[in-house]
Design a protein around this motif. Structure first.
Motif, mmCIF file in Angstrom:
data_model
loop_
_atom_site.group_PDB
_atom_site.id
_atom_site.type_symbol
_atom_site.label_atom_id
_atom_site.label_comp_id
_atom_site.label_asym_id
_atom_site.label_seq_id
_atom_site.Cartn_x
_atom_site.Cartn_y
_atom_site.Cartn_z
ATOM 1 N N GLN A 1 11.598 -9.216 -15.957
ATOM 2 C CA GLN A 1 12.093 -7.861 -16.104
ATOM 3 C C GLN A 1 12.079 -7.149 -14.765
ATOM 4 O O GLN A 1 11.443 -7.597 -13.810
ATOM 5 C CB GLN A 1 11.225 -7.111 -17.117
ATOM 6 C CG GLN A 1 11.458 -7.625 -18.519
ATOM 7 C CD GLN A 1 10.568 -6.940 -19.521
ATOM 8 O OE1 GLN A 1 9.512 -6.410 -19.159
ATOM 9 N NE2 GLN A 1 10.978 -6.964 -20.770
ATOM 10 N N SER A 2 12.748 -6.036 -14.757
ATOM 11 C CA SER A 2 12.765 -5.225 -13.550
ATOM 12 C C SER A 2 11.342 -4.829 -13.191
ATOM 13 O O SER A 2 10.556 -4.454 -14.058
ATOM 14 C CB SER A 2 13.617 -3.980 -13.808
ATOM 15 O OG SER A 2 13.570 -3.157 -12.677
ATOM 16 N N GLY A 3 10.987 -5.010 -11.936
ATOM 17 C CA GLY A 3 9.642 -4.661 -11.492
ATOM 18 C C GLY A 3 8.656 -5.789 -11.652
ATOM 19 O O GLY A 3 7.476 -5.642 -11.334
ATOM 20 N N SER A 4 9.112 -6.942 -12.098
ATOM 21 C CA SER A 4 8.183 -8.056 -12.319
ATOM 22 C C SER A 4 7.835 -8.780 -11.016
ATOM 23 O O SER A 4 6.929 -9.604 -11.006
ATOM 24 C CB SER A 4 8.791 -9.038 -13.327
ATOM 25 O OG SER A 4 10.035 -9.505 -12.848
ATOM 26 N N ARG B 1 0.264 -4.351 -6.562
ATOM 27 C CA ARG B 1 0.197 -5.810 -6.462
ATOM 28 C C ARG B 1 1.470 -6.395 -7.060
ATOM 29 O O ARG B 1 1.566 -6.621 -8.261
ATOM 30 C CB ARG B 1 -1.052 -6.324 -7.184
ATOM 31 C CG ARG B 1 -2.334 -5.700 -6.611
ATOM 32 C CD ARG B 1 -3.524 -5.918 -7.520
ATOM 33 N NE ARG B 1 -3.926 -7.315 -7.589
ATOM 34 C CZ ARG B 1 -4.678 -7.920 -6.682
ATOM 35 N NH1 ARG B 1 -5.109 -7.231 -5.633
ATOM 36 N NH2 ARG B 1 -5.003 -9.162 -6.804
ATOM 37 N N ALA B 2 2.446 -6.638 -6.184
ATOM 38 C CA ALA B 2 3.758 -7.101 -6.636
ATOM 39 C C ALA B 2 3.710 -8.576 -7.029
ATOM 40 O O ALA B 2 4.410 -9.003 -7.942
ATOM 41 C CB ALA B 2 4.801 -6.881 -5.552
ATOM 42 N N LEU B 3 2.922 -9.356 -6.321
ATOM 43 C CA LEU B 3 2.712 -10.765 -6.681
ATOM 44 C C LEU B 3 1.202 -10.986 -6.764
ATOM 45 O O LEU B 3 0.460 -10.605 -5.864
ATOM 46 C CB LEU B 3 3.321 -11.695 -5.621
ATOM 47 C CG LEU B 3 4.844 -11.616 -5.415
ATOM 48 C CD1 LEU B 3 5.265 -12.521 -4.260
ATOM 49 C CD2 LEU B 3 5.592 -12.008 -6.684
ATOM 50 N N SER C 1 12.240 -9.778 -6.642
ATOM 51 C CA SER C 1 12.754 -9.549 -5.286
ATOM 52 C C SER C 1 11.673 -9.766 -4.246
ATOM 53 O O SER C 1 11.933 -10.317 -3.161
ATOM 54 C CB SER C 1 13.315 -8.133 -5.166
ATOM 55 O OG SER C 1 14.459 -8.000 -5.986
ATOM 56 N N THR C 2 10.479 -9.366 -4.550
ATOM 57 C CA THR C 2 9.375 -9.573 -3.620
ATOM 58 C C THR C 2 9.193 -11.065 -3.354
ATOM 59 O O THR C 2 9.058 -11.496 -2.199
ATOM 60 C CB THR C 2 8.078 -8.972 -4.195
ATOM 61 O OG1 THR C 2 8.321 -7.595 -4.505
ATOM 62 C CG2 THR C 2 6.943 -9.075 -3.217
ATOM 63 N N LEU C 3 9.242 -11.847 -4.416
ATOM 64 C CA LEU C 3 9.113 -13.300 -4.270
ATOM 65 C C LEU C 3 10.266 -13.872 -3.442
ATOM 66 O O LEU C 3 10.075 -14.703 -2.560
ATOM 67 C CB LEU C 3 9.070 -13.945 -5.661
ATOM 68 C CG LEU C 3 8.970 -15.482 -5.684
ATOM 69 C CD1 LEU C 3 7.707 -15.942 -4.951
ATOM 70 C CD2 LEU C 3 8.968 -15.999 -7.121
ATOM 71 N N HIS D 1 0.856 -1.181 0.000
ATOM 72 C CA HIS D 1 0.000 0.000 0.000
ATOM 73 C C HIS D 1 0.890 1.228 0.000
ATOM 74 O O HIS D 1 1.627 1.466 0.949
ATOM 75 C CB HIS D 1 -0.920 -0.003 1.220
ATOM 76 C CG HIS D 1 -1.825 -1.191 1.231
ATOM 77 N ND1 HIS D 1 -3.051 -1.192 0.606
ATOM 78 C CD2 HIS D 1 -1.668 -2.448 1.744
ATOM 79 C CE1 HIS D 1 -3.621 -2.373 0.749
ATOM 80 N NE2 HIS D 1 -2.795 -3.168 1.435
ATOM 81 N N VAL D 2 0.856 1.936 -1.092
ATOM 82 C CA VAL D 2 1.695 3.121 -1.203
ATOM 83 C C VAL D 2 0.793 4.327 -1.385
ATOM 84 O O VAL D 2 0.173 4.499 -2.430
ATOM 85 C CB VAL D 2 2.667 3.005 -2.396
ATOM 86 C CG1 VAL D 2 3.618 4.198 -2.416
ATOM 87 C CG2 VAL D 2 3.433 1.702 -2.327
ATOM 88 N N GLY D 3 0.711 5.151 -0.352
ATOM 89 C CA GLY D 3 -0.087 6.377 -0.415
ATOM 90 C C GLY D 3 -1.512 6.116 -0.869
ATOM 91 O O GLY D 3 -2.003 6.758 -1.789
HETATM 92 N N1 LIG Z 1 8.213 -2.121 -0.256
HETATM 93 C C1 LIG Z 1 7.525 -1.835 -1.365
HETATM 94 N N2 LIG Z 1 6.574 -0.889 -1.319
HETATM 95 C C2 LIG Z 1 5.852 -0.599 -2.427
HETATM 96 N N3 LIG Z 1 6.013 -1.177 -3.594
HETATM 97 C C3 LIG Z 1 6.963 -2.125 -3.704
HETATM 98 C C4 LIG Z 1 7.763 -2.496 -2.592
HETATM 99 N N4 LIG Z 1 8.612 -3.480 -2.989
HETATM 100 C C5 LIG Z 1 8.343 -3.699 -4.287
HETATM 101 N N5 LIG Z 1 7.342 -2.898 -4.719
HETATM 102 C C6 LIG Z 1 6.784 -2.877 -6.066
HETATM 103 O O1 LIG Z 1 6.486 -4.177 -6.435
HETATM 104 C C7 LIG Z 1 6.829 -4.428 -7.770
HETATM 105 C C8 LIG Z 1 7.836 -5.562 -7.839
HETATM 106 O O2 LIG Z 1 9.066 -5.135 -7.317
HETATM 107 P P1 LIG Z 1 10.315 -6.083 -7.165
HETATM 108 O O3 LIG Z 1 9.887 -7.308 -6.504
HETATM 109 O O4 LIG Z 1 11.401 -5.319 -6.521
HETATM 110 O O5 LIG Z 1 10.700 -6.374 -8.676
HETATM 111 P P2 LIG Z 1 12.060 -6.909 -9.286
HETATM 112 O O6 LIG Z 1 12.905 -7.413 -8.189
HETATM 113 O O7 LIG Z 1 11.610 -7.962 -10.221
HETATM 114 O O8 LIG Z 1 12.644 -5.756 -9.976
HETATM 115 C C9 LIG Z 1 7.370 -3.132 -8.327
HETATM 116 O O9 LIG Z 1 6.326 -2.440 -8.965
HETATM 117 C C10 LIG Z 1 7.783 -2.392 -7.082
HETATM 118 O O10 LIG Z 1 7.659 -1.003 -7.290
#
Ligand SMILES: Nc1ncnc2c1ncn2[C@@H]1O[C@H](COP(=O)(O)OP(=O)(O)O)[C@@H](O)[C@H]1O
Ligand SMILES: [Mg+2]
Lengths: 414, 250
Positions: B48-51, B28-30, B54-56, B21-23
């Motif tokens: 790709q970047s932003g896919s 929805r990262a996953l 890292s969240t996973l 939740h951003v502002g």
């Molecule tokens: N802590 C966070 N707060 C808000 N948005 C996030 C956060 N972490 C990741 N995101 C968003 O989730 C999506 C996936 O990010 P991320 O997992 O870092 O992608 P990757 O590692 O594949 O580049 C992106 O749109 C990123 O902006």
């Protein structure tokens, strides 16, 4: 494994301590310097409290020797409040007034005029300087609380016939007659000779002045030997301390009448009571106490905020480290412990330095002023321990902040 | 999905979502990710970047918890665990390898490697022996008393790998482990991973480099928070064939 503590706690303590020591060894001079403030606060607090407590007990002990049932009337009060020259314009107390008082105040159990000077006293080759020479009458003995250890005290006959006799305190006896009895021997005070007829019991010091470096001679002998220009004080005793207040009220009326003080004018004499002095003294030191404690607490607060600040900086600087530790399995409370130990040990070192500086200052103060700073090992330990405690207290918030960091965010922190 | 071998899987991820939740806005990262990883597998996660890689990774590493869905690690449901329980899981089950190495700068290589054992409560003597052995595995025993700033990038990453290995976790999780290294050094590290895989370790590697993913026996491609391909590394990385539906297999 021979575990004594539960494993988790052992990790917390051992690792927390290790990191704390590590932090101290690393470039943490800044931190230690910051926490010195706390140490100095603690040290001054402890030193002042110590000094005041020491003063209070010794003062009480000293006052006890004066007797709680005594009153002294003088031109100048013992404790001068306001301008000294206000009292200067008062009329002197005369011997005639003393005699009239004796008759007008039958409730007094003892009364004696008293005059004094400070002189050198000699016998043979021995000499003592700054000895109090005091002219009094027979009844002074009961008021003063001395006891005669050998010979006799001054008598009425001594006074009436202005005999050159003296009763001496222990320090005079020991100083001039080491190993021999002073009775019957003579002492010289400003080229006048007095025969020793009695010796007195030891009374110790009151306000850093020896009560035993004293020579009592008959009041009239004092007048004829050293002149009449001295201020007379009237020493009096009542039956017991409970009569003191009443006696004081009556004395005011009698003295005003005797000295013909015009109605509406303030008293032109001072009534001094050792008893009341103790109270005044306690009020004085009590206020000082309060100020010292207040200042100390404010210093601690400032020091504590300093610690909090430095710990927050430390937490921020090590955000990534916290993230790494959390990723590798550190629990929140392990992190809390780490920073608490660090805050406490850094503060303790600051406390040690501060206490050393603080007590060093106190020592210097005691060397150049009459204040007796009593530097004890317990004070140092107390200072260090207290500083550590304050560090612990003010470290809680930064430590909690560190532990509550999100590991993911912490790892990403630049 | 029909997964008969559920119990034997080391990792079982079912319909996991992670919403930030951003502002007031939802990111929805996953968006419902499911897959399984068996013991001894070497899996690349690409995208790709932003896919959402890292969240996973953070969810798999128990640094973060999913918003919904179920994550079973080594038979334990970790998606609803408390913070303290997760710390224990991280310590016992997971060895992290980061793109930026994440070594403690003021500690020696040896002390860095010992850290997971410290939190496991292992006595100092045994800790030292095991950390030394782990450093030997990455050919850095001769550098164990050096601080990170006295080591090259490749050496630092090898220290980090030793640290990940030392507590014998169930799996190694590496997020762009070669991202900060030149290609020759990166190659060294990849070869080290291959050796670790040969030795039976389970490896999950997040990368955006298709070339690297292609060398992994298996790869999972994420796009916009969803699994869009899961299959042999070469195929998924280079986009050959239709690997998405192969996800149920293996
Ligand atoms: N802590 C966070 N707060 C808000 N948005 C996030 C956060 N972490 C990741 N995101 C968003 O989730 C999506 C996936 O990010 P991320 O997992 O870092 O992608 P990757 O590692 O594949 O580049 C992106 O749109 C990123 O902006
Ligand atoms: Mg990423």
């Amino acid at each position: 494994m021979k575990l004594k503590l539960p494993q988790g706690v052992r990790v917390d303590v051992v690792e927390g301590a290790r990191i704390a020591v590590f932090s101290l060894k690393a470039n943490r001079l800044r931190t230690v310097l910051t926490t010195m403030g706390i140490g100095i606060g603690v040290a001054t607090l402890l030193a002042i409290v110590g000094i005041i407590q020491g003063l209070n007990t010794s003062f009480h002990r000293q006052l006890a020797t004066f007797g709680a049932n005594t009153i002294y009337v003088s031109k100048f009060p013992w404790i001068i409040k306001g301008d000294w020259w206000m009292y200067r314009n008062r009329k002197d107390i005369t011997l005639d007034q003393v005699e009239r008082l004796r008759h007008a105040a039958p409730f007094l159990t003892a009364l004696s005029p008293s005059v004094q000077r400070v002189s050198d006293v000699e016998h043979g080759g021995e000499q003592l300087s700054t000895v109090r020479i005091q002219g009094v009458t027979q009844e002074y003995l009961a008021i003063s609380g001395y006891e005669v250890t050998a010979g006799r005290f001054l008598t009425e006959a001594d006074d009436e016939t202005t005999r050159p006799v003296a009763v001496i305190g222990t320090e005079v006896a020991d100083g001039l007659f080491p190993g021999i009895s002073p009775l019957g021997r003579t002492i010289r005070v400003d080229n006048r000779t007095f025969q020793v007829v009695g010796t007195l019991s030891r009374k110790g010091k009151v306000l850093n002045q020896s009560m035993d470096l004293v020579v009592f001679i008959p009041f009239k002998t004092f007048y004829s030997s050293f002149g009449k220009g001295r201020r007379i004080e009237i020493a009096m005793a009542v039956e017991d301390a409970s009569k003191l207040k009443q006696a004081e009220d009556q004395l005011v009326g009698i003295l005003r009448r005797i000295r013909s003080t015009p109605p509406g004018q303030p008293d032109d004499f001072s009534i001094n009571k050792p008893e009341a002095m103790a109270q005044t003294y306690e009020q004085l030191t009590g206020a000082l106490y309060g100020v010292a404690v207040g200042v100390g607490l404010i210093t601690l607060l400032v020091g504590g905020i300093g610690i909090m600040n430095i710990m927050l900086v430390s937490v921020r600087e090590r955000t990534r480290e916290i993230g790494v530790r959390r990723a590798l399995g550190a629990r929140k409370r392990t992190i809390v412990f780490q920073f608490l130990m660090e805050a406490a040990s850094v503060s303790a070192v600051g406390g040690l330095l501060g206490t050393t500086v603080g007590l060093g200052t106190a020592k210097v103060v005691s060397l150049i002023t009459p204040l007796a700073a009593d530097v004890q090992a317990g004070t140092v330990a107390g200072g260090v321990g207290f500083a550590a405690l304050v560090g612990l207290l003010f470290g809680i918030w930064p430590a909690a902040r560190a532990a509550n960091l999100d590991p993911v965010e912490a790892l990403r922190y630049e | 999905m029909s997964d008969g071998g559920n119990a034997s899987k080391l990792i079982e991820v079912q319909d996991i979502t992670r919403v930030f939740h951003v502002g007031g806005e939802e990111v929805r990262a996953l968006r419902g990710v499911s897959f399984g990883i068996s013991r001894g597998e070497w899996v690349a996660i690409i995208g790709q970047s932003g896919s959402g890689k890292s969240t996973l990774m953070n969810v798999l590493g128990c640094l973060d918890t999913p918003s919904s869905g179920r994550y079973t690690l080594n038979g334990k449901d970790v998606s609803r665990m408390s913070d303290d329980e997760l710390a224990v899981i991280r310590n016992e089950e997971i060895g992290f390898i980061f793109q930026t190495f994440q070594l403690l700068p003021r500690e020696t290589a040896l002390a860095n490697v010992e850290l997971p054992l410290v939190y496991r409560g292992i006595p100092a003597r045994e800790r030292k022996a095991r950390a030394t052995a782990a450093l030997e595995k990455v050919q850095l025993a001769h550098r164990m008393h050096h601080r990170p700033n006295e080591l090259s990038g490749g050496q630092r990453q090898r220290v980090a790998i030793a640290r990940a290995l030392v507590a014998e976790p169930s799996m190694l999780l590496a997020d762009e482990p070669t991202g900060n290294l030149d290609s020759a050094t990166g190659e060294e590290i990849v070869r080290l991973f291959a050796e670790l895989h040969q030795a039976g370790n389970t490896l999950v590697l997040v990368t955006h480099e298709p070339k690297l993913a292609a060398r992994c026996p298996r790869a999972i491609r994420l796009s916009d928070g969803e699994v869009v391909a899961d299959g042999p590394g070469r195929e998924v990385a280079l986009g050959i064939g239709q690997s998405v539906m192969a996800a149920g297999g293996t």
